[in-house]
Design a protein around this motif. Structure first.
Motif, PDB file in Angstrom:
ATOM      1  N   ASN A  63      43.183  34.549  33.500  1.00  0.00           N
ATOM      2  CA  ASN A  63      42.013  33.888  32.938  1.00  0.00           C
ATOM      3  C   ASN A  63      40.753  34.272  33.712  1.00  0.00           C
ATOM      4  OD1 ASN A  63      41.347  31.853  35.034  1.00  0.00           O
ATOM      5  ND2 ASN A  63      43.359  31.030  34.499  1.00  0.00           N
ATOM      6  N   HIS A  64      39.629  34.108  33.039  1.00  0.00           N
ATOM      7  CA  HIS A  64      38.345  34.547  33.579  1.00  0.00           C
ATOM      8  C   HIS A  64      37.995  33.832  34.880  1.00  0.00           C
ATOM      9  CE1 HIS A  64      34.638  36.716  33.123  1.00  0.00           C
ATOM     10  NE2 HIS A  64      33.962  35.628  33.402  1.00  0.00           N
ATOM     11  N   HIS A  65      38.287  32.545  34.959  1.00  0.00           N
ATOM     12  CA  HIS A  65      37.972  31.765  36.161  1.00  0.00           C
ATOM     13  C   HIS A  65      38.689  32.341  37.383  1.00  0.00           C
ATOM     14  CE1 HIS A  65      37.135  28.377  38.785  1.00  0.00           C
ATOM     15  NE2 HIS A  65      38.434  28.325  39.061  1.00  0.00           N
ATOM     16  N   ASP A  66      39.977  32.653  37.238  1.00  0.00           N
ATOM     17  CA  ASP A  66      40.747  33.188  38.359  1.00  0.00           C
ATOM     18  C   ASP A  66      40.287  34.594  38.741  1.00  0.00           C
ATOM     19  OD1 ASP A  66      42.167  30.855  38.572  1.00  0.00           O
ATOM     20  OD2 ASP A  66      43.931  31.604  37.504  1.00  0.00           O
ATOM     21  N   ARG A  67      39.833  35.367  37.750  1.00  0.00           N
ATOM     22  CA  ARG A  67      39.304  36.705  38.052  1.00  0.00           C
ATOM     23  C   ARG A  67      38.034  36.592  38.891  1.00  0.00           C
ATOM     24  NH1 ARG A  67      40.478  40.476  32.767  1.00  0.00           N
ATOM     25  NH2 ARG A  67      42.647  39.865  32.597  1.00  0.00           N
ATOM     26  N   GLU A  68      37.184  35.641  38.518  1.00  0.00           N
ATOM     27  CA  GLU A  68      35.963  35.434  39.296  1.00  0.00           C
ATOM     28  C   GLU A  68      36.297  34.945  40.694  1.00  0.00           C
ATOM     29  OE1 GLU A  68      32.713  33.273  37.647  1.00  0.00           O
ATOM     30  OE2 GLU A  68      32.474  34.667  35.986  1.00  0.00           O
ATOM     31  N   LYS A  69      37.297  34.092  40.804  1.00  0.00           N
ATOM     32  CA  LYS A  69      37.702  33.591  42.116  1.00  0.00           C
ATOM     33  C   LYS A  69      38.178  34.749  42.997  1.00  0.00           C
ATOM     34  CE  LYS A  69      40.479  29.921  44.183  1.00  0.00           C
ATOM     35  NZ  LYS A  69      39.575  29.803  45.296  1.00  0.00           N
ATOM     36  N   GLN A  72      35.145  36.502  44.179  1.00  0.00           N
ATOM     37  CA  GLN A  72      34.476  35.714  45.215  1.00  0.00           C
ATOM     38  C   GLN A  72      35.168  35.892  46.558  1.00  0.00           C
ATOM     39  OE1 GLN A  72      34.679  31.883  43.311  1.00  0.00           O
ATOM     40  NE2 GLN A  72      32.595  32.021  42.524  1.00  0.00           N
ATOM     41  N   VAL A 101      34.889  41.835  34.509  1.00  0.00           N
ATOM     42  CA  VAL A 101      33.759  40.954  34.793  1.00  0.00           C
ATOM     43  C   VAL A 101      32.471  41.745  34.526  1.00  0.00           C
ATOM     44  CG1 VAL A 101      32.551  39.645  36.597  1.00  0.00           C
ATOM     45  CG2 VAL A 101      35.050  39.614  36.482  1.00  0.00           C
ATOM     46  N   ARG A 105      27.178  39.241  35.723  1.00  0.00           N
ATOM     47  CA  ARG A 105      27.892  38.142  36.374  1.00  0.00           C
ATOM     48  C   ARG A 105      28.235  38.520  37.815  1.00  0.00           C
ATOM     49  NH1 ARG A 105      27.963  33.464  37.940  1.00  0.00           N
ATOM     50  NH2 ARG A 105      29.987  32.618  38.477  1.00  0.00           N
TER      51      ARG A 105
END
Length: 122
Positions: A63-69, A72, A101, A105
């Motif tokens: 999922n997108h949230h975990d990719r961003e994490k 980070q 990503v 972003r």
């Protein structure tokens, strides 16, 4: 000199991420070698890590949230010494593309970690 196991683990994860698409491009290899050198990872150890890259288990987050994490965490690791080395920024950019990503972003994520001129996070 002993190698910091945490730095080694983070570097192994970078290798794993880069190799996730089944190949390590020359530009990726150069960026990784610069980071290995900056972190004091010996050339022979670096070579073994690249040779075994396909054996490392790294699952690209679904999922997108975990990719961003994940991005980070990479940014935080890159900034441990207080600044982005060009090779680190290059590698993070390549990984962000592999994770899907958007560049805007990624720019926002990086900007959020960089201090403003008055010494506070932006």
């Amino acid at each position: 000199m002993t190698l910091d196991p945490i730095k080694l683990e983070h570097f192994r994860n970078l290798v794993s991420l880069i190799a996730a698409d089944g190949k390590i491009e020359d530009v990726e290899r150069v960026a990784l070698s610069k980071i290995a050198y900056e972190r004091g990872i010996p050339l022979d150890r670096f070579t073994v890590m690249l040779d075994k890259a396909d054996e490392y288990k790294y699952l690209i987050p679904q999922n997108h949230h975990d990719r961003e994490k994940q991005l980070q965490e990479m940014i935080e690791v890159a900034l441990i010494d207080g600044y982005f080395a060009p090779a680190e920024l290059e590698l993070i950019t390549m990984v962000s593309e592999k994770l899907g990503v958007e560049k805007t972003r990624l720019h926002d994520l990086i900007k959020s970690y960089q201090p403003s001129p008055n010494g506070h996070s932006v």
